[in-house]
Scaffold this motif. Structure first.
Motif, PDB file in Angstrom:
ATOM      1  N   ARG A 364       0.715  -1.109  -0.035  1.00  0.00           N
ATOM      2  CA  ARG A 364      -0.062   0.076  -0.025  1.00  0.00           C
ATOM      3  C   ARG A 364       0.849   1.314   0.108  1.00  0.00           C
ATOM      4  N   VAL A 365       0.456   2.137  -0.681  1.00  0.00           N
ATOM      5  CA  VAL A 365       1.090   3.608  -0.739  1.00  0.00           C
ATOM      6  C   VAL A 365       0.256   4.613   0.428  1.00  0.00           C
ATOM      7  N   ASP A 366       0.748   4.735   1.408  1.00  0.00           N
ATOM      8  CA  ASP A 366      -0.079   5.499   2.502  1.00  0.00           C
ATOM      9  C   ASP A 366      -0.332   6.904   2.139  1.00  0.00           C
ATOM     10  N   ALA A 367       0.546   7.482   1.178  1.00  0.00           N
ATOM     11  CA  ALA A 367       0.394   9.038   1.064  1.00  0.00           C
ATOM     12  C   ALA A 367      -0.879   9.483   0.001  1.00  0.00           C
ATOM     13  N   ILE A 368      -1.239   8.395  -0.783  1.00  0.00           N
ATOM     14  CA  ILE A 368      -2.445   8.532  -1.494  1.00  0.00           C
ATOM     15  C   ILE A 368      -3.727   8.005  -1.106  1.00  0.00           C
ATOM     16  N   GLN A 369      -3.764   7.233   0.025  1.00  0.00           N
ATOM     17  CA  GLN A 369      -4.941   6.538   0.587  1.00  0.00           C
ATOM     18  C   GLN A 369      -6.292   7.446   0.514  1.00  0.00           C
ATOM     19  N   TRP A 370      -5.994   9.035   0.849  1.00  0.00           N
ATOM     20  CA  TRP A 370      -7.006   9.827   0.884  1.00  0.00           C
ATOM     21  C   TRP A 370      -7.730  10.093  -0.676  1.00  0.00           C
ATOM     22  N   ILE A 371      -6.994   9.565  -1.634  1.00  0.00           N
ATOM     23  CA  ILE A 371      -7.315   9.790  -2.788  1.00  0.00           C
ATOM     24  C   ILE A 371      -8.228   8.404  -3.481  1.00  0.00           C
ATOM     25  N   TYR A 372      -7.319   7.430  -3.089  1.00  0.00           N
ATOM     26  CA  TYR A 372      -7.917   6.234  -3.641  1.00  0.00           C
ATOM     27  C   TYR A 372      -7.683   5.018  -2.493  1.00  0.00           C
ATOM     28  N   LEU A 380      -0.421   3.072  -8.245  1.00  0.00           N
ATOM     29  CA  LEU A 380       0.056   4.268  -8.369  1.00  0.00           C
ATOM     30  C   LEU A 380       1.114   4.458  -9.753  1.00  0.00           C
ATOM     31  N   LEU A 381       1.689   3.193 -10.046  1.00  0.00           N
ATOM     32  CA  LEU A 381       2.525   3.280 -11.544  1.00  0.00           C
ATOM     33  C   LEU A 381       1.450   3.203 -12.674  1.00  0.00           C
ATOM     34  N   ILE A 382       0.551   2.541 -12.456  1.00  0.00           N
ATOM     35  CA  ILE A 382      -0.658   2.540 -13.581  1.00  0.00           C
ATOM     36  C   ILE A 382      -1.134   4.089 -13.640  1.00  0.00           C
ATOM     37  N   ALA A 383      -1.325   4.704 -12.613  1.00  0.00           N
ATOM     38  CA  ALA A 383      -1.898   6.210 -12.658  1.00  0.00           C
ATOM     39  C   ALA A 383      -0.913   6.998 -13.182  1.00  0.00           C
ATOM     40  N   ILE A 384       0.341   6.849 -12.798  1.00  0.00           N
ATOM     41  CA  ILE A 384       1.511   7.480 -13.782  1.00  0.00           C
ATOM     42  C   ILE A 384       1.489   7.386 -14.984  1.00  0.00           C
TER      43      ILE A 384
END
Length: 534
Positions: A364-372, A380-384
């Motif tokens: 999990r990527v904690d920094a973007i949990q508020w977004i997704y 995250l890599l797919i989003a980039i």
């Protein structure tokens, strides 16, 4: 009278270009045979053996029933078979040819004559790709009125640049190793992408969609760039182009899959024919009306008939029990069977995160949990990648409208960024970005240098994987064990550190593509502005 010397010079230049292309084709054919012979000691045979095993089974047990048999015999997590229908068809035809010559043949043979049909198909796909990039480079060199990199504003200098692009693609070591040294089927992807871009650039969006749909049935990875092909016309609100492209994809892919979706029964076949012909019947009926008939064009049938056929084929799934096992096995299973961020020591961001920072695909990527909520590093890599695709589509649309040959840079972005950031990445897949990027020679020497760097790194990664499968050589003029040891010694330090070079080169390519895309469409931008400041 004064034009005589000019015409003569043009004719001589044309003959020279034609002779050059002929010589390049001959050299390329010879080099491909030599590549197979000289790489015997490091040939990676599992892909060839797998192709033979499934092709021979389909040839003996039935091509159209194989997907259902595999689905019945194996759990969904271990089908083994991950071939799309057209890819399986190629393997089946190859196996049928060899079994017709020797019905007792049961195992794959490491012999050029035995594998010749498959290698020739690889060569055919490479030739189509080289011809497509030649056509793209020539087309956009002519659309852009600025002088070419050769320093002259003569029509044949554009053809000269396109010929160099052809040579870079046709004699590319990354392609040679992939198609004839290893070999794999990765070269099957690019002709469909390149020619779909060429068709779309000419406004033939239905044709572009048909090409992509057919290509997906050979290699499912082509779906990765399908969003780019949709976003490109959407940037100028060309909804009609988007619809024609989607219809083309659905019609082409559905037609190839129709033996499984429609089957061989008379009822579903008659249903599909009737629905497909319905637009023709409606048009013919309306043409009888005195006023409406004279003003009713027939051009709409070009997309209405494929749309009706695609709908009819899809309707066979709920109405007649059409099978989707070809999709579950050929596409979905293949996309899910690898769990890691990378496969085969890929020098990409995913490979770097896994090898150097010990990330896993499900972390999990904690920094973007508020977004997704629940977002993983893979998400995250797919989003980039998605953001890069949007930017590339915007740039492509801008350059197309201007008639700017930087268009060639923008259409390479999806494949370059795909390797650089996408999860579950194989080391072989930089081939696609490197080959398409070769058309950048028509733009600047800097972009040509980056393309060659991508191809060189792709070649090194493939050779690194091949050196782990040393076999006993039979050819006296091939690589020796000492050669292999030297190659491994040279290539050993590249993983995962070479990923930094890939990421920096990708960033440079994006900068060169996007930096001038927002400039005034009436003012050509100097080539020097493509290069980042020192």
């Amino acid at each position: 009278m004064h034009d005589g010397p000019g015409r003569g010079r043009t004719a001589i230049e044309g003959v020279i270009l034609l002779l050059t292309l002929t010589a390049l084709i001959w050299i390329g054919l010879r080099v491909r045979t030599e590549t197979w012979t000289r790489t015997e000691i490091i040939r990676y045979v599992p892909d060839m053996e797998n192709g033979w095993n499934w092709g021979s089974r389909a040839a003996q047990d039935g091509f159209f029933t194989l997907y259902d048999r595999v689905a019945d015999e194996s759990p969904p997590t271990d089908y083994g078979l991950d071939y799309m229908p057209a890819r399986l068809a190629v393997m089946t035809l190859w196996a049928k040819k060899e079994l017709a010559a020797d019905p007792k043949e049961t195992e794959w043979l490491d012999d050029y004559e035995f594998n010749r049909p498959l290698l020739q198909f690889n060569t055919f796909c490479e030739a189509l790709t080289a011809a497509g990039l030649f056509a793209l480079a020539l087309d956009w060199s002519r659309r852009d009125r600025r002088p070419t990199l050769l320093g002259h504003d003569r029509p044949l200098y554009g053809a000269g640049l396109a010929t160099i692009v052809f040579a870079l693609v046709w004699l590319n070591p990354a392609s040679l190793i992939s198609a004839h040294g290893r070999p794999t089927w990765d070269v099957w992807v690019l002709p469909f992408y390149v020619w779909s871009v060429f068709a779309a650039g000419r406004g033939a969006w239905l044709t572009a969609g048909c090409i992509v749909g057919l290509g997906v049935m050979f290699k499912g990875q082509l779906l990765i760039v399908a969003p780019f092909m949709i976003l490109w016309p959407m940037m100028r609100f060309r909804v009609g182009a988007v619809l024609r492209f989607v219809i083309g994809v659905a019609f082409s892919a559905g037609s190839v899959a129709s033996p499984w979706l429609v089957g061989s029964s008379a009822g579903p076949i008659a249903f599909c024919i009737a629905i497909a012909l319905l637009p023709v019947v409606i048009w013919a009926s309306l043409k009888r009306w005195p006023v409406l008939g004279r003003s009713l064009p027939g051009r709409w049938l070009q997309w209405a008939v494929p749309l009706a056929a695609a709908i009819a084929i899809a309707a066979c799934i709920p109405f007649f029990g059409g099978s989707l096992n070809w999709l579950r096995i050929g596409l979905i299973y293949g996309a899910k069977k690898f769990a890691g961020l990378q496969v085969g020591d890929a020098n990409s961001l995913a490979g770097l995160l896994e090898a150097s920072f010990r990330w896993k695909a499900t972390d999990r990527v904690d920094a973007i949990q508020w977004i997704y909520p629940g977002a993983t590093i893979s998400d995250l890599l797919i989003a980039i990648y998605g953001m890069a695709i949007i930017a590339a589509a915007w740039a492509t649309s801008r350059y197309e409208r201007r008639g700017d040959r930087r268009f060639l840079l923008a259409v390479a972005v999806p494949w370059i960024v795909y390797f650089a950031v996408f999860p579950k990445m194989h080391e072989r897949y930089l081939l696609w970005g490197g080959i398409v990027a070769c058309a950048g020679l028509a733009v600047s020497w800097g972009t040509a240098g980056l393309a060659l760097l991508f191809c060189l790194i792709s070649t090194c990664m493939s050779l690194w994987q091949m050196t782990w499968a040393i076999r006993a050589p039979t050819a006296a003029d091939g690589l020796t064990l000492e050669d292999v040891r030297m190659i491994r010694k040279v290539l050993m330090p590249i993983y995962p550190g070479m990923a930094w070079a890939v990421l920096m080169a990708t960033a440079a390519w994006l900068w060169m593509t996007l930096a001038v895309a927002g400039g005034p469409k009436s003012t050509p931008v100097a080539d020097e502005q493509l290069m980042p400041p020192n």
